[in-house]
Design an enzyme around this catalytic site. Structure first.
Site, PDB file in Angstrom:
ATOM      1  N   HIS A 120      43.614  38.951  37.930  1.00 15.41           N
ATOM      2  CA  HIS A 120      42.274  38.504  37.546  1.00 15.41           C
ATOM      3  C   HIS A 120      42.124  37.244  36.773  1.00 15.41           C
ATOM      4  O   HIS A 120      42.955  36.746  35.944  1.00 15.41           O
ATOM      5  CB  HIS A 120      41.845  39.512  36.270  1.00 15.41           C
ATOM      6  CG  HIS A 120      41.388  41.092  36.850  1.00 15.41           C
ATOM      7  ND1 HIS A 120      41.990  42.041  36.232  1.00 15.41           N
ATOM      8  CD2 HIS A 120      41.000  41.355  37.979  1.00 15.41           C
ATOM      9  CE1 HIS A 120      41.637  43.019  37.076  1.00 15.41           C
ATOM     10  NE2 HIS A 120      40.763  42.604  38.102  1.00 15.41           N
ATOM     11  N   GLU A 123      42.353  35.796  32.907  1.00 14.94           N
ATOM     12  CA  GLU A 123      43.673  36.682  32.018  1.00 14.94           C
ATOM     13  C   GLU A 123      44.710  35.581  31.990  1.00 14.94           C
ATOM     14  O   GLU A 123      46.030  35.738  32.448  1.00 14.94           O
ATOM     15  CB  GLU A 123      43.901  37.865  32.394  1.00 14.94           C
ATOM     16  CG  GLU A 123      42.654  38.950  32.499  1.00 14.94           C
ATOM     17  CD  GLU A 123      43.047  40.166  33.000  1.00 14.94           C
ATOM     18  OE1 GLU A 123      43.778  40.443  33.594  1.00 14.94           O
ATOM     19  OE2 GLU A 123      41.647  40.561  33.253  1.00 14.94           O
ATOM     20  N   ARG A 180      36.469  36.660  36.730  1.00 16.63           N
ATOM     21  CA  ARG A 180      37.374  37.536  37.013  1.00 16.63           C
ATOM     22  C   ARG A 180      37.933  37.774  38.436  1.00 16.63           C
ATOM     23  O   ARG A 180      39.136  38.027  38.639  1.00 16.63           O
ATOM     24  CB  ARG A 180      36.753  38.994  36.528  1.00 16.63           C
ATOM     25  CG  ARG A 180      37.585  40.246  36.650  1.00 16.63           C
ATOM     26  CD  ARG A 180      36.676  41.374  36.235  1.00 16.63           C
ATOM     27  NE  ARG A 180      37.259  42.723  36.737  1.00 16.63           N
ATOM     28  CZ  ARG A 180      38.030  43.293  36.212  1.00 16.63           C
ATOM     29  NH1 ARG A 180      38.729  42.921  35.088  1.00 16.63           N
ATOM     30  NH2 ARG A 180      38.666  44.608  36.456  1.00 16.63           N
ATOM     31  N   HIS A 251      48.356  41.933  33.184  1.00 11.70           N
ATOM     32  CA  HIS A 251      47.057  41.506  32.899  1.00 11.70           C
ATOM     33  C   HIS A 251      46.662  41.365  31.372  1.00 11.70           C
ATOM     34  O   HIS A 251      47.527  41.362  30.630  1.00 11.70           O
ATOM     35  CB  HIS A 251      46.054  42.758  33.077  1.00 11.70           C
ATOM     36  CG  HIS A 251      46.092  43.320  34.607  1.00 11.70           C
ATOM     37  ND1 HIS A 251      44.754  43.051  35.355  1.00 11.70           N
ATOM     38  CD2 HIS A 251      46.943  43.767  35.463  1.00 11.70           C
ATOM     39  CE1 HIS A 251      45.116  43.361  36.712  1.00 11.70           C
ATOM     40  NE2 HIS A 251      46.278  43.969  36.696  1.00 11.70           N
ATOM     41  N   GLU A 325      48.823  45.356  29.955  1.00 12.48           N
ATOM     42  CA  GLU A 325      47.624  44.475  29.195  1.00 12.48           C
ATOM     43  C   GLU A 325      48.261  43.903  28.228  1.00 12.48           C
ATOM     44  O   GLU A 325      48.649  44.576  27.295  1.00 12.48           O
ATOM     45  CB  GLU A 325      46.468  45.373  29.194  1.00 12.48           C
ATOM     46  CG  GLU A 325      45.679  46.101  30.252  1.00 12.48           C
ATOM     47  CD  GLU A 325      44.795  45.397  31.163  1.00 12.48           C
ATOM     48  OE1 GLU A 325      44.589  44.096  30.554  1.00 12.48           O
ATOM     49  OE2 GLU A 325      44.396  45.986  32.021  1.00 12.48           O
TER      50      GLU A 325
END
Lengths: 390, 267
Positions: A120, A123, A180, A251, A325
C-alpha cells in the site's frame, strides 16, 4: 594524491560529500560520502569509513524510490557473497519490481522466508522497515551466530517496495501522499484509478471487505490477479511454495500482528500455533520500547477482507503467514523520529517469528532423532542389565 | 451509475461543558454506571471492542481535548456486548487511557457505547467514567496561546499538517490538536459499528476575523476510516477560547473527494 600515515584507518581526510536537501522535511543530509581508502600509503580513491559501514545510508528518514533502488544495488555490491538482486516482475506503469535475495550460498535448495513491504503506497514506514531489516541482518550475521545460522539455513526474499507505481505517486506532492492502490486505470466505464493490491489475490477473491466500485480504496480489481504487481508475486512465490516456510507482508498503521485468514468463515488449520507465535512476537515487540501490538486473525482483529496476499500464501500451503501493521495508531504520516524505534521493535517481532519457524524445521527433526536414539539406548541398557542380573 | 451520499450546508452548534482545571475526575452529569451484565463477552483484541473504544476516545476528546490535551485508548481490557433489541447494540468496555501529547497514563476508563440501529442514522450514544486523577491542567498554555492570537497583528494560518514525513512544527502542534478536537465531534457523530475513524491530516487552517471573545478557524481536514480505507474530506468552522472550549459551528463533507457510497462495501 597525498601520503598518509601507516595507521590510516578512520583517519579524517576531507570527505567529499553530496549534500542533498530533503524535499519534504527541508533537512539537509548527506548522501554518498567519499572518504579515504589507502593502500601502500598512497591515496587511491575515496570511500566513507564510518565504523564498518562503507556508505552512509540514513535508515532514520524516508527515501524516495530512486534512492531505494540505488541502495539495493549498494547492498549487493557491499555483500556480494550473500546478496543478489532479483528483478521478478513489473508494474502497470512498466517499472521493475525487485527483491534482494539474502542468504549464505548453499549447494542444496534452501528453505526461504518472504517479506514484502509497500503493498500500500501511503504506508511509508513499511519500506523503511524492509530496508532496516536487510541492513540489520547483514550487519550482524558475521558476529551473531544465531543470525548466521538463519542465513545459513534460510534464504530471505525481501521486496522493499512492491507497489512501485503507487509509492512513487505518493511522493509527487502533498495531495497524493495518501494514495493506497496501484495506478492502473478503471475498466468498464468506471473512471477512477487503481486497485487495492491486498484484495487482488486469489483467496476467496471479491467475497468480503471489498467494493466493486473502482473508485473505492478497497476495489479488488475487475478480476483476481488483474494487477501486474500481484501476478509478479504469484509468479515468484508459487513455484517456490514448497520451500517458502514463512511469509511476511508489512503494512501500517494500527500496531497489529495478524495471521490468516481475512475471510471470516475460514480458519487456518494451525490457528492456535499462529496465535501463539504472534503472541510471542508481540511480547518481543513490547520488550523493546513498551509498545502494545494487538494480536489476532486478520478477520477478527481488523476486519473481514478477502483476496489478501497473506490469505493466498496460506492457502497455497505456506504454513506461517503474517501481516504486520506497524506504528502508529492513527496516521500514515509517521514522524521520522519514530522510524528507528519502530524498526527496532518490528525487527524483534519478526526475528522472534523467524527463529521459531527455523527451530521448528531444523531442530525438532534433530530432537526426534535424538529422542529415538535415547529410547533405543536406554532400552538396550535395560536389556543388558536384565541379562546381567538373570 | 451509483448514488452519491452527501451532506450539504450542515450547521450545528455543540455546546461543550466549560473546561475547568479543577474539574472532578468523573465526567460531569454522569450517573454511576451499574455493572450491567453483558449478554455476550467479547474478546478485547477483536475489532468490535476496538471500534467501540475508538468511539469512546472521540467522546472523551470532545469533552476534554484541547489545543494542549489529546487522548487515546492504549488498549481495551474488557469488553461485552448487550443486545438492546430495537434500540441497537450496546458495548460495555474497559480500556486504559493515555494523554498523548505528554505520553501520560491516565488510568482505566469504563464506557458504554450504544450504536443505534443502522437504518436510524443516529450517532452513537456514549457514557464514560474514568478512574484515577483525570486531570490535565492546560489552562496556562491555553491562556497563553489565546492571548498571543488575540494580540497578534495578523491572522494565523497553516497547511499540510503533518507534512509527508510526519513532521509538525512545534508552533503548529496546538492547531493540530485543535483540529483533532473539532474532528472528534464529527467522528463521534459519523461512527457506527462498521467504522474506525481517525484524523489523518490537516490540509490547511485559517484564522477568521471575530469580534467576540471566541477565536474562529476554518479547517480543511482529512479523516481516515480504517474499515473502508477511505479518506474523507471535511470543512469545519470552529470557535475556541479557554473559557468556551471548542465549538464546531459548521461542518461540511466534500463529496467530490469521495464519490463512493460506503454502503457499496461488502462487510
Amino acid at each position: 594524491m597525498s601520503y598518509l600515515p601507516a595507521n590510516y584507518k578512520n583517519v579524517q581526510c576531507t570527505p567529499v560529500c553530496k549534500q542533498r536537501q530533503h524535499a519534504k522535511s527541508n533537512k539537509t543530509r548527506t548522501s554518498f560520502c567519499h572518504a579515504c581508502f589507502v593502500t601502500h600509503g598512497i591515496l587511491i580513491f575515496c570511500r566513507l569509513i564510518k565504523g564498518h559501514e562503507a556508505r552512509n545510508y540514513d535508515y532514520t528518514i524516508y527515501h524516495p524510490l530512486a534512492e531505494i533502488s540505488t541502495w539495493m544495488g549498494q547492498m549487493v555490491s557491499e555483500n556480494p557473497d550473500v546478496v543478489t538482486l532479483v528483478d521478478y516482475g513489473s508494474t502497470y506503469e512498466n517499472r521493475t519490481i525487485s527483491l534482494l535475495k539474502i542468504g549464505l550460498k548453499s549447494d542444496v535448495t534452501k528453505k526461504a522466508v518472504w517479506m514484502d513491504c509497500g503493498i500500500h503506497a501511503r504506508e511509508w514506514i513499511s519500506p523503511a522497515f524492509c530496508q532496516y531489516f536487510v541492513k540489520e541482518i547483514l550487519r550482524t550475521y558475521k558476529t551473531d551466530s544465531k543470525v548466521e545460522e538463519l542465513l545459513k539455513n534460510l534464504d530471505f526474499y525481501i521486496t522493499p517496495v512492491l507497489n512501485v507505481d503507487g509509492y512513487l505517486y505518493t511522493w509527487k506532492d502533498n495531495t497524493t501522499r495518501l494514495w493506497r492502490k496501484t495506478r492502473s486505470p478503471g475498466t468498464d466505464g468506471c473512471d477512477c484509478i487503481g486497485t487495492d493490491l491486498n484484495r487482488n489475490f486469489e483467496a476467496n477473491w471479491g467475497m468480503v471487505g471489498v467494493s466493486q466500485n473502482c473508485c473505492s480504496n478497497v476495489y479488488p480489481g475487475f478480476k483476481a490477479l488483474s494487477e501486474a504487481e500481484a501476478r509478479s508475486v504469484v509468479d515468484f512465490v508459487e513455484p517456490r511454495k514448497n520451500d517458502i516456510v514463512c511469509f511476511f507482508t508489512i503494512h501500517s498503521y494500527g500496531q497489529l500482528i495478524l495471521f490468516p485468514y481475512g475471510h471470516p468463515n475460514v480458519t487456518a488449520p494451525n490457528y492456535n500455533e499462529l496465535a501463539e507465535i504472534s503472541q510471542a512476537a508481540a511480547k518481543a515487540i513490547k520488550a523493546v520500547h513498551g509498545m502494545t501490538y494487538t494480536v489476532g486473525s486478520f478477520a477478527e482483529a481488523l476486519y473481514p477482507a478477502a483476496g489478501s496476499s497473506m490469505d493466498w500464501a496460506r492457502l497455497i500451503g505456506i504454513p506461517f503467514a503474517f501481516t504486520f501493521e506497524l506504528r502508529d495508531e492513527g496516521s500514515f504520516e509517521l514522524p521520522e523520529n519514530q522510524i528507528l524505534p519502530t524498526c527496532e521493535e518490528t525487527y524483534a517481532g519478526v526475528h522472534s517469528v523467524i527463529t521459531y519457524v527455523h527451530n521448528k524445521i531444523f531442530y525438532s527433526a534433530a530432537i526426534t532423532a535424538s529422542a529415538t536414539l535415547w529410547t533405543t539406548l536406554s532400552s538396550s541398557l535395560l536389556y543388558f542389565t536384565l541379562l546381567y542380573f538373570t | 451509475a451509483h448514488t452519491v451520499l452527501y451532506i450539504t450546508g450542515l450547521q450545528f452548534v455543540l455546546k461543550l461543558t466549560p473546561h475547568t482545571p479543577a474539574a472532578s475526575p468523573s465526567v460531569p452529569g454522569q450517573e454511576d454506571i451499574q455493572a450491567a451484565m453483558p449478554v455476550e463477552e467479547l474478546d478485547p483484541s477483536h475489532y468490535p471492542a476496538t471500534r467501540a473504544a475508538k468511539v469512546a476516545e472521540h467522546f472523551i476528546n470532545t469533552r476534554y481535548g484541547s489545543p494542549f490535551a489529546w487522548f487515546g485508548s492504549s488498549g481495551v481490557k474488557k469488553a461485552g456486548l448487550e443486545d438492546m433489541g430495537v434500540l441497537g447494540t450496546k458495548y460495555h468496555i474497559e480500556f486504559t487511557l493515555k494523554e498523548m501529547t505528554r505520553n501520560q497514563d491516565m488510568g482505566l476508563c469504563s464506557a458504554e457505547v450504544l450504536f443505534h440501529r443502522a437504518d436510524e442514522r443516529k450517532p452513537p450514544q456514549v457514557q464514560c467514567t474514568c478512574s484515577g486523577a483525570f486531570q490535565v491542567n492546560t489552562s496556562a498554555e491555553e491562556e497563553d496561546l489565546y492571548q498571543r492570537l488575540r494580540n497578534a497583528t495578523s491572522l494565523l494560518s497553516g497547511s499540510d499538517i503533518p507534512n509527508s514525513v510526519g513532521h509538525i512544527d512545534p508552533e503548529m502542534a496546538p492547531f493540530w490538536h485543535l483540529g483533532g478536537v473539532a474532528s472528534s465531534f464529527i467522528m463521534l457523530r459519523e461512527s457506527n459499528e462498521s467504522t474506525l475513524l481517525n484524523m489523518a491530516h490537516i490540509d490547511n487552517f485559517t484564522q477568521m476575523e471575530t469580534k467576540d471573545a471566541q477565536l474562529m478557524f476554518q479547517y480543511d481536514i482529512l479523516l481516515h476510516d480504517m474499515v473502508s480505507q477511505e479518506i474523507l474530506k471535511w470543512k469545519l468552522l470552529l470557535s475556541w477560547s479557554p473559557d468556551g472550549g471548542v465549538k464546531v459551528l459548521e461542518a461540511e463533507w466534500d463529496p467530490k473527494c469521495q464519490a463512493i457510497p460506503t454502503s457499496s462495501i461488502l462487510y
